[in-house]
Design an enzyme around this catalytic site. Structure first.
Site, PDB file in Angstrom:
ATOM      1  N   GLY A  14      -0.430  21.125  15.175  1.00  0.00           N
ATOM      2  CA  GLY A  14      -1.599  20.401  15.626  1.00  0.00           C
ATOM      3  C   GLY A  14      -2.233  20.936  16.884  1.00  0.00           C
ATOM      4  N   GLU A  52      -2.596  12.597  20.940  1.00  0.00           N
ATOM      5  CA  GLU A  52      -2.920  11.185  20.829  1.00  0.00           C
ATOM      6  C   GLU A  52      -1.944  10.419  21.718  1.00  0.00           C
ATOM      7  OE1 GLU A  52      -4.858  10.547  16.483  1.00  0.00           O
ATOM      8  OE2 GLU A  52      -2.680  10.701  16.478  1.00  0.00           O
ATOM      9  N   ASN A 102       0.608   7.483   5.220  1.00  0.00           N
ATOM     10  CA  ASN A 102       1.935   6.913   5.470  1.00  0.00           C
ATOM     11  C   ASN A 102       1.947   5.806   6.528  1.00  0.00           C
ATOM     12  OD1 ASN A 102       1.268   8.892   7.326  1.00  0.00           O
ATOM     13  ND2 ASN A 102       3.343   9.711   7.499  1.00  0.00           N
ATOM     14  N   GLU A 154      -3.348  16.287  14.113  1.00  0.00           N
ATOM     15  CA  GLU A 154      -1.912  16.005  14.021  1.00  0.00           C
ATOM     16  C   GLU A 154      -1.493  16.360  12.607  1.00  0.00           C
ATOM     17  OE1 GLU A 154       1.306  14.631  12.959  1.00  0.00           O
ATOM     18  OE2 GLU A 154       0.736  12.570  13.438  1.00  0.00           O
ATOM     19  N   ASP A 158       0.814  -1.217   0.000  1.00  0.00           N
ATOM     20  CA  ASP A 158       0.000   0.000   0.000  1.00  0.00           C
ATOM     21  C   ASP A 158       0.846   1.266   0.000  1.00  0.00           C
ATOM     22  OD1 ASP A 158      -2.707   0.111  -0.297  1.00  0.00           O
ATOM     23  OD2 ASP A 158      -3.190   0.289   1.825  1.00  0.00           O
ATOM     24  N   CYS A 169       5.827  12.738   9.252  1.00  0.00           N
ATOM     25  CA  CYS A 169       5.636  14.134   9.656  1.00  0.00           C
ATOM     26  C   CYS A 169       6.635  14.575  10.708  1.00  0.00           C
ATOM     27  CB  CYS A 169       4.207  14.343  10.138  1.00  0.00           C
ATOM     28  SG  CYS A 169       3.699  13.161  11.390  1.00  0.00           S
ATOM     29  N   GLU A 210      -7.399   7.694   0.683  1.00  0.00           N
ATOM     30  CA  GLU A 210      -7.800   6.984  -0.536  1.00  0.00           C
ATOM     31  C   GLU A 210      -6.622   6.288  -1.197  1.00  0.00           C
ATOM     32  OE1 GLU A 210      -7.367  11.421  -1.686  1.00  0.00           O
ATOM     33  OE2 GLU A 210      -7.810  10.179   0.082  1.00  0.00           O
ATOM     34  N   GLY A 243       1.503  18.849  10.042  1.00  0.00           N
ATOM     35  CA  GLY A 243       2.840  18.681   9.490  1.00  0.00           C
ATOM     36  C   GLY A 243       3.948  19.058  10.445  1.00  0.00           C
ATOM     37  N   THR A 266      -4.914  21.012   4.646  1.00  0.00           N
ATOM     38  CA  THR A 266      -6.183  20.305   4.826  1.00  0.00           C
ATOM     39  C   THR A 266      -6.650  20.403   6.271  1.00  0.00           C
ATOM     40  OG1 THR A 266      -5.560  18.762   3.071  1.00  0.00           O
ATOM     41  CG2 THR A 266      -7.359  18.103   4.520  1.00  0.00           C
ATOM     42  N   LEU A 295     -18.860  23.240  16.907  1.00  0.00           N
ATOM     43  CA  LEU A 295     -18.338  23.163  18.282  1.00  0.00           C
ATOM     44  C   LEU A 295     -17.991  21.726  18.658  1.00  0.00           C
ATOM     45  CD1 LEU A 295     -20.546  25.726  20.248  1.00  0.00           C
ATOM     46  CD2 LEU A 295     -18.248  26.031  19.318  1.00  0.00           C
ATOM     47  N   LYS A 324     -12.208   7.154   8.151  1.00  0.00           N
ATOM     48  CA  LYS A 324     -11.938   7.277   6.720  1.00  0.00           C
ATOM     49  C   LYS A 324     -10.433   7.236   6.507  1.00  0.00           C
ATOM     50  CE  LYS A 324     -11.132  10.673   4.002  1.00  0.00           C
ATOM     51  NZ  LYS A 324     -10.152  10.014   3.070  1.00  0.00           N
ATOM     52  N   PRO A 325      -9.937   6.141   5.937  1.00  0.00           N
ATOM     53  CA  PRO A 325      -8.511   6.099   5.625  1.00  0.00           C
ATOM     54  C   PRO A 325      -8.202   6.930   4.389  1.00  0.00           C
ATOM     55  CG  PRO A 325      -9.570   4.107   4.828  1.00  0.00           C
ATOM     56  CD  PRO A 325     -10.633   4.899   5.547  1.00  0.00           C
TER      57      PRO A 325
END
Length: 467
Positions: A436, A440, A128, A225, A69, A259, A154, A227, A207, A219, A151-152
């Site tokens: 960011g 996480e 990545n 997270e 991938d 990143c 594309e 660049g 993005t 709200l 949503k991974p």
């Protein structure tokens, strides 16, 4: 979907999820989250542990799919599968103990807090680290009783789909973890959906700004997270061999597509020439080849378009006067003819860089290292911080007082002392400034997926001011 190593189709394509499918996924999460939240935390823990063991038992298959991938080498993607299992175990351990607390109130009354799930999370992953990124987002969310619509990217959807299968097989109820496929429009529909309570996004700054603005209009809680253009500072007393190892890990990791990579390498004047000599020799020994081969050190870029973007930055570095010591913008000549259509580039090392150069200022997301010299501690700290980003940084020195002093002064969410690019699940991960919002991993992720309710318990008679 194309194989990054050959450029040939590797998997059947897919159609982006239409708005009706986004609605169905969010509705499915809404239907399932109440039952999941009311499941005993110890039971949720057991299910997450079962999912971790499934990931561990399928590690080789998952790693190979991840390599096909992304183009990242098997050595890296095997590590991702192990880290994914460790992350699930970590949050399985926290699930039964991530509760509230009791507070005494003056006069004999008391209060307690409840840590409750937010509801439905919209999670958007980067291309990545498809599997590990999906686990980083979903493990703390599910541990605390939330439902997720993921949503991974594309470009690399296989990891999230494999994780969904593992969750279902482990006993996660249908609807608690959903995967939808698509690009930017699918992501926009998901983030803007009124049934979403929390947004977790990993991707580019450009993005990310759009996603954050959309979440703010509703709200919604958000973890972003984004660049980085991270500095790696190597002082004159550092072990040069160890510093070279770190610089390589900080730039060639994920074929340069991480990143956190420390692409601005500041080297003290006193050891610069020795550092460059060892760096160039060791990097030149790396094998570029098919990422599924066990002896490959460097694989391809993720797509042809991304390779062209990285090539344009290499050309910009040359045009602006940096000294190109290793590599070029031209694809390398490889022995295997089957790789002629792959998206390969060689590692690039620039020296004689200045802080105003494009390759030093902008995130490239490729194997382009900029080596800069410095003389004084205060000077290098100021230069390291002179960026809109603040995801990570590294410091190499034998002087621990200096190491801690510099680490405190650097404007970055993670600072490594005498190492680089390690992200164990036990410590929080996230950025300062434009890198960011929120964190996480670590126990901090539990806080980001929950909200606190205060309950006051009156133990005395009520004295009313009204007749």
């Amino acid at each position: 979907l194309r194989d990054a190593a050959t450029g040939a189709p590797s998997r059947p394509g897919f159609r982006p999820s239409p708005s009706s499918m986004v609605d169905a996924a969010v509705s499915s999460a809404a239907d399932a989250r109440g039952g999941w939240a009311s499941t005993a935390p110890s039971a949720r823990s057991g299910i997450l542990r079962a999912a971790a063991e499934l990931i561990r038992s399928r590690a080789e298959e998952l790693a190979r799919d991840e390599t096909r991938d992304t183009g990242r080498t098997l050595a890296e993607t095997r590590g991702d599968a192990a880290d994914a299992a460790a992350c699930l175990h970590f949050y399985a351990g926290l699930a039964p103990v991530a509760g509230g607390s009791v507070r005494d109130i003056p006069g004999g009354s008391w209060a307690y807090t409840r840590r409750e799930p937010l509801g439905t999370g919209a999670c958007i992953g980067a291309w990545n680290y498809p599997l590990l990124g999906a686990v980083w987002k979903s493990a703390p969310a599910l541990a605390t009783g939330n439902a997720v619509v993921f949503k991974p990217s594309e470009e690399t959807p296989l990891g999230a789909l494999a994780l969904a299968e593992a969750f279902l097989e482990a006993g996660v109820p249908p609807g608690v973890f959903n995967v939808i496929l698509g690009g930017a429009e699918t992501g926009r529909l998901l983030v803007e959906h009124p049934g979403v309570d929390k947004v977790s996004f990993t991707g580019s700054l450009e993005t990310g700004r759009q996603v954050y603005a959309s979440a703010a209009r509703g709200l919604k809680r958000a973890t972003m997270e984004l660049g980085g253009k991270s500095p790696l500072i190597i002082f004159g007393d550092a072990n040069v061999d160890h510093a070279v190892s770190a610089a390589m890990a900080a730039n060639w990791c994920a074929n340069g597509q991480a990143c956190s990579n420390g692409t601005r390498v500041f080297v003290h004047d006193s050891i610069k020439e020795e550092f460059l000599e060892r760096l160039l020799w060791r990097t030149a020994q790396l094998k570029i080849g098919h990422p599924l081969a066990d002896d490959t050190d460097i694989g391809p870029m993720v797509t042809a378009g991304h390779r062209e973007r990285v090539r344009s930055y290499i050309n910009a570095g040359v045009d602006e006067g940096a000294s190109l010591l290793l590599g070029s913008s031209e694809p390398p000549a490889l022995d295997d003819p089957s790789l002629s259509g792959g998206y390969f580039l060689s590692p690039v090392v620039f020296a004689d860089c200045t802080d105003d150069m494009t390759i030093v200022r902008e995130e490239i997301f490729g194997m382009v290292m900029s080596v800069l010299s410095f003389a004084k501690e205060d000077e290098v700290i100021a230069r390291a911080n002179a960026t809109e980003y603040g995801l990570a940084a590294g410091v190499f020195t034998h002087d621990l007082r200096k190491a801690h002093r510099v680490a405190a002064a650097l404007q970055a969410g993670t600072v490594w002392i005498n190492n680089y690019n390690l992200a164990p699940v036990e410590i929080p991960w996230g950025g300062y400034k434009m890198s960011g919002v929120g964190r996480e991993n670590g126990s901090e992720a539990i806080e980001s997926w929950t909200q606190v309710k205060s309950v006051y318990v009156e133990m005395n008679d009520i004295e009313s001011p009204y007749q």
